[in-house]
Design a protein around this motif. Structure first.
Motif, mmCIF file in Angstrom:
data_model
loop_
_atom_site.group_PDB
_atom_site.id
_atom_site.type_symbol
_atom_site.label_atom_id
_atom_site.label_comp_id
_atom_site.label_asym_id
_atom_site.label_seq_id
_atom_site.Cartn_x
_atom_site.Cartn_y
_atom_site.Cartn_z
ATOM 1 N N ALA A 186 111.535 45.230 87.056
ATOM 2 C CA ALA A 186 110.474 46.219 87.233
ATOM 3 C C ALA A 186 110.116 46.382 88.712
ATOM 4 N N VAL A 187 110.254 45.300 89.468
ATOM 5 C CA VAL A 187 110.023 45.364 90.912
ATOM 6 C C VAL A 187 111.302 45.760 91.645
ATOM 7 N N ALA A 188 112.372 44.993 91.406
ATOM 8 C CA ALA A 188 113.570 45.120 92.230
ATOM 9 C C ALA A 188 114.375 46.379 91.948
ATOM 10 N N MET A 189 114.255 46.929 90.750
ATOM 11 C CA MET A 189 115.059 48.102 90.397
ATOM 12 C C MET A 189 114.242 49.375 90.245
ATOM 13 N N ASP A 190 112.941 49.241 90.036
ATOM 14 C CA ASP A 190 112.121 50.430 89.825
ATOM 15 C C ASP A 190 111.205 50.753 91.007
ATOM 16 N N ILE A 191 110.630 49.742 91.648
ATOM 17 C CA ILE A 191 109.762 50.003 92.795
ATOM 18 C C ILE A 191 110.563 49.989 94.101
ATOM 19 N N HIS A 192 111.297 48.922 94.306
ATOM 20 C CA HIS A 192 111.947 48.703 95.598
ATOM 21 C C HIS A 192 112.917 49.807 96.018
ATOM 22 N N PRO A 193 113.812 50.295 95.138
ATOM 23 C CA PRO A 193 114.817 51.259 95.601
ATOM 24 C C PRO A 193 114.234 52.552 96.169
ATOM 25 N N ILE A 194 113.126 53.015 95.617
ATOM 26 C CA ILE A 194 112.570 54.271 96.138
ATOM 27 C C ILE A 194 111.574 54.046 97.263
ATOM 28 N N CYS A 195 111.340 52.793 97.598
ATOM 29 C CA CYS A 195 110.386 52.483 98.671
ATOM 30 C C CYS A 195 111.028 51.680 99.797
ATOM 31 N N ASN A 196 112.367 51.683 99.873
ATOM 32 C CA ASN A 196 112.986 50.930 100.955
ATOM 33 C C ASN A 196 113.042 51.765 102.231
ATOM 34 N N LEU A 197 113.453 51.145 103.311
ATOM 35 C CA LEU A 197 113.387 51.763 104.632
ATOM 36 C C LEU A 197 114.184 53.057 104.699
ATOM 37 N N ASN A 198 115.406 53.056 104.156
ATOM 38 C CA ASN A 198 116.250 54.244 104.235
ATOM 39 C C ASN A 198 115.622 55.434 103.530
ATOM 40 N N VAL A 199 115.092 55.193 102.331
ATOM 41 C CA VAL A 199 114.518 56.284 101.546
ATOM 42 C C VAL A 199 113.275 56.847 102.228
ATOM 43 N N VAL A 200 112.385 55.982 102.629
ATOM 44 C CA VAL A 200 111.114 56.438 103.202
ATOM 45 C C VAL A 200 111.332 57.122 104.552
ATOM 46 N N SER A 201 112.266 56.612 105.337
ATOM 47 C CA SER A 201 112.570 57.260 106.609
ATOM 48 C C SER A 201 113.155 58.648 106.379
ATOM 49 N N HIS A 202 113.984 58.793 105.345
ATOM 50 C CA HIS A 202 114.567 60.095 105.024
ATOM 51 C C HIS A 202 113.477 61.075 104.584
ATOM 52 N N VAL A 203 112.528 60.595 103.804
ATOM 53 C CA VAL A 203 111.408 61.442 103.381
ATOM 54 C C VAL A 203 110.650 61.969 104.597
ATOM 55 N N ALA A 204 110.387 61.088 105.558
ATOM 56 C CA ALA A 204 109.659 61.492 106.759
ATOM 57 C C ALA A 204 110.452 62.520 107.556
ATOM 58 N N ARG A 205 111.784 62.331 107.632
ATOM 59 C CA ARG A 205 112.608 63.304 108.369
ATOM 60 C C ARG A 205 112.625 64.656 107.669
ATOM 61 N N LEU A 206 112.732 64.653 106.341
ATOM 62 C CA LEU A 206 112.792 65.906 105.592
ATOM 63 C C LEU A 206 111.498 66.700 105.722
ATOM 64 N N THR A 207 110.388 66.001 105.676
ATOM 65 C CA THR A 207 109.093 66.685 105.704
ATOM 66 C C THR A 207 108.620 66.969 107.128
ATOM 67 N N GLY A 208 109.166 66.210 108.096
ATOM 68 C CA GLY A 208 108.683 66.331 109.464
ATOM 69 C C GLY A 208 107.261 65.824 109.615
ATOM 70 N N ASP A 209 106.847 64.998 108.665
ATOM 71 C CA ASP A 209 105.458 64.527 108.634
ATOM 72 C C ASP A 209 105.450 63.024 108.443
ATOM 73 N N GLU A 210 105.073 62.301 109.500
ATOM 74 C CA GLU A 210 105.033 60.838 109.395
ATOM 75 C C GLU A 210 104.001 60.381 108.364
ATOM 76 N N GLY A 211 102.969 61.210 108.135
ATOM 77 C CA GLY A 211 101.983 60.851 107.122
ATOM 78 C C GLY A 211 102.558 60.809 105.723
ATOM 79 N N ALA A 212 103.673 61.547 105.509
ATOM 80 C CA ALA A 212 104.311 61.553 104.198
ATOM 81 C C ALA A 212 104.862 60.179 103.845
#
Length: 212
Positions: free
Chosen positions: A101-127
């Protein structure tokens, strides 16, 4: 005895899990830091060790192991007195379910690569912060409900730390780091605080693992 070597990043949740396991077993190991912020995990030399370019990697017993939960299960199987997994099949399923529940459901969408990509796509560090609060928060809400179970004791399963606790504690560390309000998660915080009183968990904490 062959030296145990952990390829590690001090703030990596997955590395933190394995550090807890090694400290719990009292196994001495040497750390080789791999700096995620400088993309050292993508260097050719490290990719020869771990083709996924992920952390941690553990060299132990003449083998190079990857994937934190697979490493912890290897340690459980080769050190059967570890207590990382319960003896009964139903108990093992329970501990795995909490861990996943932690390692496969929370962690994969909240790791560094994913979150950094979200910030790049939105152009918003607050995202970045908004994303982490949403997905860590919803994941912890589900985990809190899962822990409302007769098998929950001092720790996630009974009164001995298990693989589930090794996953929970790093996730709580990340939640607090991102400023998530933890008061709705009373079972989670109680268990994490209980774990963090133990010497093995303290020794594995990112503050203790951070390179000088």
């Amino acid at each position: 005895m062959t030296e145990i070597v952990l390829f590690d990043y001090w703030r990596s949740s997955a590395s933190y899990r394995v550090r807890i396991a090694l400290q719990t077993l009292g196994l001495a190991y040497r750390t080789i830091p791999v700096d995620l912020l400088t993309c050292a995990h993508k260097d050719r030399a490290y990719l020869e060790i771990n083709p996924q370019g992920l952390l941690p990697s553990l060299c132990i017993d003449g083998h190079t192991l990857t994937q934190s939960l697979a490493i912890i299960e290897y340690l459980a199987e080769t050190r059967p007195d570890s207590g990382f997994l319960p003896g009964g099949v139903v108990g093992r399923q329970r501990v795995r379910a909490l861990s996943y529940a932690v390692a496969m459901d929370i962690h994969p969408i909240c790791n560094l690569n994913v979150v950094s990509h979200v910030a790049r796509l939105t152009g918003d560090e607050g995202a970045r912060t908004e994303w982490m609060i949403k997905f860590i928060g919803s994941g912890l809400q589900a985990l809190e409900q899962m822990l409302d179970d007769p098998t929950t004791g001092r720790f996630c399963f009974g009164d001995t730390p298990s693989m589930a606790d090794f996953c929970l504690v790093p996730q709580v560390y990340n939640a607090r780091r991102w400023g998530i309000e933890m008061s709705p998660f009373s079972r989670i915080t109680r268990i994490a605080d209980e774990c963090n009183m133990l010497p093995a968990f303290r020794a594995a904490h990112p503050d203790a693992a951070k390179p000088a």
